[in-house]
Design an enzyme around this catalytic site. Structure first.
Site, short mmCIF file in Angstrom:
data_model
loop_
_atom_site.label_atom_id
_atom_site.label_comp_id
_atom_site.label_asym_id
_atom_site.label_seq_id
_atom_site.Cartn_x
_atom_site.Cartn_y
_atom_site.Cartn_z
CB SER A 1 -9.08 -14.43 -15.10
OG SER A 1 -9.56 -13.54 -14.15
CE LYS B 1 -12.54 -14.74 -13.72
NZ LYS B 1 -12.43 -13.28 -13.90
CE1 TYR C 1 -14.28 -15.29 -10.41
CE2 TYR C 1 -13.62 -14.19 -8.38
CZ TYR C 1 -13.61 -14.27 -9.75
OH TYR C 1 -12.91 -13.33 -10.49
CE1 TYR D 1 -11.70 -10.43 -17.68
CE2 TYR D 1 -9.32 -10.33 -17.73
CZ TYR D 1 -10.48 -10.97 -17.37
OH TYR D 1 -10.42 -12.15 -16.71
CB VAL E 1 -4.43 -10.67 -11.97
CG1 VAL E 1 -5.29 -9.63 -12.66
CG2 VAL E 1 -5.22 -11.49 -10.98
O1 DON Z 1 -11.40 -11.90 -9.04
C1 DON Z 1 -10.28 -11.47 -9.27
O2 DON Z 1 -10.04 -10.27 -9.27
C2 DON Z 1 -9.18 -12.48 -9.54
N1 DON Z 1 -9.41 -13.68 -8.79
C3 DON Z 1 -9.10 -12.83 -11.00
C4 DON Z 1 -8.92 -11.62 -11.91
C5 DON Z 1 -8.11 -11.89 -13.13
O3 DON Z 1 -7.31 -12.82 -13.20
C6 DON Z 1 -8.23 -10.92 -14.24
N2 DON Z 1 -7.29 -11.24 -15.29
N3 DON Z 1 -6.53 -10.64 -15.93
#
Ligand code: DON
Length: 309
Positions: A64, A67, A191, A243, A261
């Site tokens: 993320s 982003k 994405y 978040y 993540v």
């Molecule tokens: O879409 C997802 O779930 C992952 N590609 C990215 C989520 C993420 O990194 C949330 N961060 N803490």
């Protein structure tokens, strides 16, 4: 004068005994194969000095954190028009939650929750084939970091493509509300691939430097965004970058930050430095456990919290 290398070293050594704490993100199977016993810190000041500790040169899945860069690109393409598609409020919900999306008629709360970043990917995709949009994102990040070696980890992209059921649901939901212009598979292709970009702490700290220095890359003097846009991206990172852990991160660290993540966090000390930390073990809301602790100590020891010493 503050000895930043001494601070970075002290943060690393104070936390070294806890390396391996937290839980790997196993909902993306490829991320569950990462060695949890890794920990890196890289801090680049606005005058270009870099201070590192631990595994600062090991590439990890930025997830993320990417982003921040797709948001920057989308704002460059359609400016404030983006806010018709995505909000600017913290969600107070998990990054992959669908609950608000129905109540709020397919308009995601902010560009950092998954639904918001999928809408941003749709904006970046306009006028391109998916592979061209992915190429544009990678090129932009390479340019920011001044490092042509940055690339996508295709095993991670494939792994998430095969298992990203929640994102498929979010994208279809937005499509039903006419908040996606392109086919769901194309948007998700963009994405999943930008989330799968692999970078080291050193590369990530360099890439974030424009947000610490009023929109300019101080290393080559190039303008990336205006000062006001950099300030606003920082505001979004502070309010929404972690978040449902954003309030806690602001309370403990007091810097704009974006987590992923993969266990990385990019934090910005405006006017001072761009900082990347990484340790794969996550806390209960999906943010790097050791990374958050490292930034808390770093903010204390530098006095860089945006809320004062
Ligand atoms: O879409 C997802 O779930 C992952 N590609 C990215 C989520 C993420 O990194 C949330 N961060 N803490």
């Amino acid at each position: 004068m503050t000895d930043l290398q001494a601070i970075v070293d002290s943060v690393y050594s104070d936390l070294a005994g806890r390396i391996g704490e937290g839980k790997l993100a196993d909902y993306i199977p490829e991320l569950a194969t990462v060695d949890p016993k890794q920990f890196g810190i890289a801090l680049v000041t606005v005058d270009g000095k870099i201070h590192t500790a631990g595994d600062a040169d090991t590439a990890f899945s930025v997830q993320s954190i990417s982003k921040v860069f797709t948001l920057t690109l989308a704002l460059g393409k359609i400016g404030d028009g983006l806010w018709k598609r995505v909000g600017r409020e913290p969600s107070g919900n998990a990054f992959n939650s669908i609950v608000q999306l129905e109540q709020e008629k397919g308009k995601p709360r902010n560009p950092f929750i998954n639904a918001g970043a999928i809408a941003v990917a749709d904006v970046v995709l306009a006028g391109h084939l998916p592979k061209e949009a992915i190429g544009e994102i990678v090129q932009f990040i390479r340019h920011l970091a001044d490092d042509e070696s940055i690339a996508i980890d295709h095993n991670v992209a494939r792994s998430e493509t095969q298992t990203g059921y929640r994102n498929v649901a979010l994208a279809n939901f937005m499509k039903a509300f006419r908040n996606l212009d392109h086919p769901v598979e194309h948007v998700l292709g963009v994405y999943f691939h930008h989330c799968a970009i692999a970078m080291s702490c050193r590369q990530l700290a360099h890439a974030g430097l424009y947000l610490a220095s009023a929109g300019r890359n101080p290393l080559n003097g190039g303008s990336v965004v205006s000062a006001s846009r950099a300030r606003r991206i920082n505001a979004l990172m502070l309010m929404c970058g972690h978040y449902d852990g954003s309030g806690d991160f602001a309370y403990r660290v007091g810097l704009p930050g974006k987590s992923g993540v993969g266990g990385g966090i990019l934090a910005i000390a405006p006017g001072k430095a761009s900082i990347a930390v990484w340790s794969p073990g996550l806390n209960e809301v999906g943010n790097s456990l050791l990374g958050s602790a490292a930034l808390e100590l770093l903010a204390q020891r530098t006095g860089w919290s945006v809320f004062g010493q």
